[in-house]
Design a protein around this motif. Structure first.
Motif, PDB file in Angstrom:
ATOM      1  N   SER A 271      17.234  23.269  19.908  1.00  0.00           N
ATOM      2  CA  SER A 271      15.898  22.586  20.100  1.00  0.00           C
ATOM      3  C   SER A 271      15.738  21.336  20.498  1.00  0.00           C
ATOM      4  N   GLY A 272      16.961  20.728  20.082  1.00  0.00           N
ATOM      5  CA  GLY A 272      16.972  19.201  20.537  1.00  0.00           C
ATOM      6  C   GLY A 272      16.017  18.273  19.722  1.00  0.00           C
ATOM      7  N   GLN A 273      15.457  18.713  18.775  1.00  0.00           N
ATOM      8  CA  GLN A 273      14.738  17.752  17.976  1.00  0.00           C
ATOM      9  C   GLN A 273      14.912  17.773  16.577  1.00  0.00           C
ATOM     10  N   MET A 274      14.956  16.838  15.844  1.00  0.00           N
ATOM     11  CA  MET A 274      15.160  16.819  14.348  1.00  0.00           C
ATOM     12  C   MET A 274      13.722  16.432  13.620  1.00  0.00           C
ATOM     13  N   VAL A 275      13.330  16.729  12.503  1.00  0.00           N
ATOM     14  CA  VAL A 275      12.127  16.521  11.530  1.00  0.00           C
ATOM     15  C   VAL A 275      12.783  15.671  10.591  1.00  0.00           C
ATOM     16  N   HIS A 276      11.771  14.583  10.437  1.00  0.00           N
ATOM     17  CA  HIS A 276      12.045  13.695   9.266  1.00  0.00           C
ATOM     18  C   HIS A 276      11.015  14.085   7.954  1.00  0.00           C
ATOM     19  N   VAL A 277      11.707  14.188   7.004  1.00  0.00           N
ATOM     20  CA  VAL A 277      10.888  14.250   5.816  1.00  0.00           C
ATOM     21  C   VAL A 277      11.627  13.838   4.714  1.00  0.00           C
ATOM     22  N   GLN A 278      10.987  12.642   4.037  1.00  0.00           N
ATOM     23  CA  GLN A 278      11.216  12.011   2.865  1.00  0.00           C
ATOM     24  C   GLN A 278      12.624  11.592   2.972  1.00  0.00           C
ATOM     25  N   GLY A 279      13.055  10.737   4.056  1.00  0.00           N
ATOM     26  CA  GLY A 279      14.420  10.365   4.074  1.00  0.00           C
ATOM     27  C   GLY A 279      15.702  11.157   4.607  1.00  0.00           C
ATOM     28  N   LYS A 280      15.073  12.237   4.967  1.00  0.00           N
ATOM     29  CA  LYS A 280      16.101  13.220   5.663  1.00  0.00           C
ATOM     30  C   LYS A 280      15.644  13.792   6.801  1.00  0.00           C
ATOM     31  N   PHE A 281      16.711  14.071   7.736  1.00  0.00           N
ATOM     32  CA  PHE A 281      16.395  14.653   8.977  1.00  0.00           C
ATOM     33  C   PHE A 281      16.865  16.062   8.777  1.00  0.00           C
TER      34      PHE A 281
ATOM     35  N   VAL B 166       9.252  22.000  10.968  1.00  0.00           N
ATOM     36  CA  VAL B 166       7.843  20.996  11.240  1.00  0.00           C
ATOM     37  C   VAL B 166       7.933  20.231  10.131  1.00  0.00           C
ATOM     38  N   GLU B 167       7.212  19.099  10.000  1.00  0.00           N
ATOM     39  CA  GLU B 167       6.969  18.495   8.974  1.00  0.00           C
ATOM     40  C   GLU B 167       5.272  18.286   8.639  1.00  0.00           C
ATOM     41  N   SER B 168       4.776  18.539   7.547  1.00  0.00           N
ATOM     42  CA  SER B 168       3.293  18.626   7.316  1.00  0.00           C
ATOM     43  C   SER B 168       3.005  17.892   5.852  1.00  0.00           C
ATOM     44  N   ARG B 169       2.214  16.639   6.044  1.00  0.00           N
ATOM     45  CA  ARG B 169       2.005  15.924   4.896  1.00  0.00           C
ATOM     46  C   ARG B 169       3.066  15.815   3.753  1.00  0.00           C
ATOM     47  N   GLY B 170       4.552  15.533   4.147  1.00  0.00           N
ATOM     48  CA  GLY B 170       5.378  15.215   3.511  1.00  0.00           C
ATOM     49  C   GLY B 170       6.031  16.400   3.058  1.00  0.00           C
ATOM     50  N   LYS B 171       6.074  17.548   3.813  1.00  0.00           N
ATOM     51  CA  LYS B 171       6.589  18.693   3.267  1.00  0.00           C
ATOM     52  C   LYS B 171       7.283  19.310   4.604  1.00  0.00           C
ATOM     53  N   LEU B 172       8.544  19.852   4.342  1.00  0.00           N
ATOM     54  CA  LEU B 172       9.143  20.713   5.727  1.00  0.00           C
ATOM     55  C   LEU B 172       8.825  21.921   5.645  1.00  0.00           C
ATOM     56  N   LEU B 173       8.202  22.382   6.706  1.00  0.00           N
ATOM     57  CA  LEU B 173       7.811  23.707   7.123  1.00  0.00           C
ATOM     58  C   LEU B 173       8.566  24.596   8.098  1.00  0.00           C
ATOM     59  N   LEU B 174       8.701  25.910   7.942  1.00  0.00           N
ATOM     60  CA  LEU B 174       9.417  26.499   8.926  1.00  0.00           C
ATOM     61  C   LEU B 174       8.212  27.534   9.422  1.00  0.00           C
ATOM     62  N   VAL B 175       8.276  27.496  10.770  1.00  0.00           N
ATOM     63  CA  VAL B 175       7.145  28.629  11.454  1.00  0.00           C
ATOM     64  C   VAL B 175       7.994  29.423  12.431  1.00  0.00           C
ATOM     65  N   ALA B 176       7.629  30.770  12.089  1.00  0.00           N
ATOM     66  CA  ALA B 176       8.340  31.729  13.054  1.00  0.00           C
ATOM     67  C   ALA B 176       7.787  33.056  13.023  1.00  0.00           C
TER      68      ALA B 176
ATOM     69  N   LEU C 218       3.353  36.355  12.561  1.00  0.00           N
ATOM     70  CA  LEU C 218       3.778  35.000  12.471  1.00  0.00           C
ATOM     71  C   LEU C 218       3.737  34.211  11.094  1.00  0.00           C
ATOM     72  N   ARG C 219       4.432  33.761  10.414  1.00  0.00           N
ATOM     73  CA  ARG C 219       4.547  32.990   9.049  1.00  0.00           C
ATOM     74  C   ARG C 219       4.720  31.532   9.028  1.00  0.00           C
ATOM     75  N   LEU C 220       4.436  31.117   8.132  1.00  0.00           N
ATOM     76  CA  LEU C 220       4.826  29.823   7.699  1.00  0.00           C
ATOM     77  C   LEU C 220       5.400  29.599   6.155  1.00  0.00           C
ATOM     78  N   TRP C 221       6.501  28.932   6.314  1.00  0.00           N
ATOM     79  CA  TRP C 221       7.428  28.952   4.706  1.00  0.00           C
ATOM     80  C   TRP C 221       7.393  27.397   4.683  1.00  0.00           C
TER      81      TRP C 221
ATOM     82  N   TRP D 129      12.367  28.659  -0.286  1.00  0.00           N
ATOM     83  CA  TRP D 129      11.462  28.965   0.654  1.00  0.00           C
ATOM     84  C   TRP D 129      10.208  29.777   0.026  1.00  0.00           C
ATOM     85  N   ILE D 130       9.080  29.170   0.311  1.00  0.00           N
ATOM     86  CA  ILE D 130       8.056  30.073  -0.167  1.00  0.00           C
ATOM     87  C   ILE D 130       6.935  30.211   1.013  1.00  0.00           C
ATOM     88  N   GLU D 131       6.606  31.419   1.120  1.00  0.00           N
ATOM     89  CA  GLU D 131       5.715  31.812   2.284  1.00  0.00           C
ATOM     90  C   GLU D 131       4.450  31.245   1.844  1.00  0.00           C
ATOM     91  N   MET D 132       3.879  30.474   2.933  1.00  0.00           N
ATOM     92  CA  MET D 132       2.514  29.733   2.811  1.00  0.00           C
ATOM     93  C   MET D 132       1.342  30.306   3.339  1.00  0.00           C
TER      94      MET D 132
END
Length: 434
Positions: free
Chosen positions: A258-268, A305-315, A328-331, A340-343
Motif C-alpha cells: 500500500s505504501g502508507q502507514m496509519v498512526h494511532v495513539q503512538g503507533k504506526f 484507516v484511523e477514525s477518531r483515535g481507533k484503528l479500522l480495517l476496511v475490506a 464490504l465490512r469495517l472492523w 477485531w470486532i465487526e463494526m
C-alpha cells in the motif's frame, strides 16, 4: 472599510458545489429592495475587530480566501500572528479529503532508472504542475488545489496535521517534503540514511512534534529490493530531535504494497500481504510485531484507516464458498490490541451496485473522522459513508478528472489549516527554499 482588489494567490479554483441550495444559494431568497434592519451597515461597521476576527476564524478555507478580497485588513489576516493564533484555537476541525491522480511507478522502475541519461521520466507528473482535488464531505463540494511550487519527481505519500508528505520517486536515499497546500509552504526534511525504492511512509504531526517513519523496500542491489529495515525521524518543541537516527529491523515475513502507514495513539500500522496480517510499530519502544487480521483468507482490497483515535480495517469479504453473502465490512481493533470486532457492513442493496461497478478489480478507501470514502478504479463513481448517521450515499464525481484516462484517484485524509507553526522546528535543518 477600505476596498482592496489586489491580485492574490487563491489556492482554490472552480468550486463545484452539489448541494441542493440552487445555483445562487441562499442569496436567491434575499429581497434586495427592502434590506433587513438587522443587516444595517451602520450597526455592523461598529463591530469590534476582535469579534469580527473570531467570526472569520470559523470560516472554511475557501470562504476565508474569498473574504480576503473585501479589504486590506482582511487580506492581511493570513500574515497576522494574532489572528493565526486565534484561528488555531477556535477554528473547527474539518474532516476533508485530498485526492490525487495516481499512476503506478513501481512496475519496471529499476530497469527504467538504469537507462541512459536517467530517462525514466515522471509518470505521476507527466511534465506538468501537479494538482490535487479537495473534497468537502459536509457540503459535497470539490475544489482544485495547485502544487505548482513542488519540484518534479515527488509523489504524495501521507498526511497529518494539515501537512502533506511528498517523497522522492528516485531510487536511493529518500527526500521528503512537508507541504501545506492551503498557504503554499514547503519544508524539506533531511534525506534518509538508507537507499530505498518505494518504501511505506508514516507521518504524525502534532502542534509540537513531527514523527516520520520510512519502512521497507531497501535497495540491496541496483536490481533488487527487500523489506529489511525501518528508520524514523523525530523532532519536538522540547528541543529533542533524531534525524533518522532510530533504526529497527522489520519482521522476517513482511510484504508491503500500500505504501502508507496509519498512526494511532503512538503507533504506526500497515498492511502485510500474502497472507494478510497487520504490522504494528511502537514509536517509543522502537519495536515491530504482527497482528492477525480478521477473515484473512477471505479478504479483498484490505485497507487500514484511523477514525477518531481507533484503528479500522476496511475490506471486501468474499465467502461464497461458505454460502455467506459477500459484503464490504469495517472492523475495529479493540483496546487489547489483538482482537477485531465487526463494526459496520455495507447494506446489501448498495453492495450489489458497488460490486457491479467494482467487478472484482479492487477499490481504494480513506477515512477521516466520521467519514469513509470509497473510490472505484476505472470509474467516476464513489461512495461516502457517514459513520455517525449510518448513512451511505453516492457522491458526485470530481469534475476535474475523467475516469480511466489520466489515472485513478487515490486519497488522503486531510484537515485544511491556514497555519502549521510546527514546521518552524525544521528551520535549522535547511528547509526547502527552491
Amino acid at each position: 472599510m477600505e476596498a482592496f482588489h489586489p491580485t492574490i494567490t487563491f489556492p482554490f479554483s472552480n468550486t463545484f458545489n452539489t448541494t441542493s441550495k440552487g445555483h445562487g444559494g441562499i442569496a436567491e431568497n434575499i429581497n434586495t429592495s427592502s434590506p433587513s434592519p438587522w443587516m444595517n451597515s451602520r450597526i455592523w461597521s461598529k463591530l469590534p475587530h476582535r469579534l469580527l476576527d473570531r467570526v472569520i476564524a470559523f470560516l472554511p478555507p475557501p470562504a476565508f480566501f474569498r473574504a480576503r478580497c473585501v479589504c486590506k485588513r482582511w487580506y492581511a489576516l493570513l500574515f497576522s500572528n494574532a489572528f493565526l493564533e486565534l484561528y488555531l484555537q477556535v477554528s473547527p476541525r474539518r474532516h476533508w479529503f485530498l485526492f490525487f491522480k495516481h499512476k503506478r511507478l513501481k512496475s519496471s522502475y529499476i530497469y527504467r532508472n538504469n537507462n541512459i541519461g536517467g530517462s525514466h521520466g515522471d509518470n505521476n507528473r507527466a511534465g506538468t504542475d501537479c494538482e490535487g482535488y479537495l473534497f468537502d464531505p459536509y457540503e459535497l463540494a470539490w475544489y482544485r488545489l495547485s502544487f505548482a511550487l513542488l519540484p518534479s519527481g515527488f509523489s504524495p505519500a501521507s498526511s497529518s496535521g494539515g501537512l502533506i508528505c511528498w517523497v522522492s520517486d528516485e531510487a536511493g536515499p529518500k527526500t521528503l517534503i512537508l507541504c501545506n497546500p492551503i498557504v503554499g509552504s514547503l519544508t524539506q526534511l533531511p534525506p534518509t540514511l538508507r537507499s530505498r525504492l518505494f518504501p511505506s511512509i508514516g507521518l504524525s504531526v502534532s502542534p509540537s512534534s513531527i514523527d516520520v517513519t520510512v519502512a521497507g523496500d531497501d535497495l540491496i542491489s541496483p536490481y533488487a529490493v527487500k523489506n529489511l529495515t525501518a528508520e524514523s525521524f523525530h523532532i519536538d518543541g522540547g528541543g529533542f530531535f533524531s534525524l533518522w537516527g532510530t533504526n529497527s529491523s522489520l519482521p522476517k515475513v513482511c510484504n508491503f504494497k500500500s505504501g502508507q502507514m496509519v498512526h494511532v495513539q503512538g503507533k504506526f500500522y500497515c498492511m502485510n500481504y500474502s497472507p494478510f496480517s497487520v504490522l504494528a510499530y511502537d514509536v517509543a519502544a522502537n519495536n515491530w510485531w504482527e497482528i492477525k487480521a480478521p477473515m484473512k483468507r477471505h479478504l479483498r482490497s484490505p485497507t487500514l484507516v484511523e477514525s477518531r483515535g481507533k484503528l479500522l480495517l476496511v475490506a471486501a469479504a468474499d465467502k461464497s464458498k461458505l454460502k455467506v453473502p459477500n459484503s464490504l465490512r469495517l472492523w475495529g481493533l479493540q483496546a487489547c490490541g489483538t482482537t477485531w470486532i465487526e463494526m459496520e457492513r455495507m447494506p446489501r442493496q448498495i453492495y450489489v451496485q458497488f460490486a457491479e461497478l467494482e467487478n472484482g478489480n479492487g477499490f481504494h478507501c480513506v477515512v477521516h473522522g466520521e467519514f469513509l470514502t470509497i473510490m472505484i478504479p476505472g470509474s467516476d463513481k464513489a461512495l461516502l459513508f457517514d459513520m455517525c448517521r449510518k448513512r451511505w450515499q453516492w457522491i458526485p464525481p470530481c469534475p476535474y478528472v475523467h475516469a480511466g484516462i489520466v489515472g485513478d484517484l487515490h486519497g488522503l485524509a486531510y484537515e485544511p489549516q491556514l497555519a502549521t507553526p510546527v514546521t518552524g522546528l525544521l528551520d535549522p535543518f535547511q528547509p526547502f527554499t527552491g
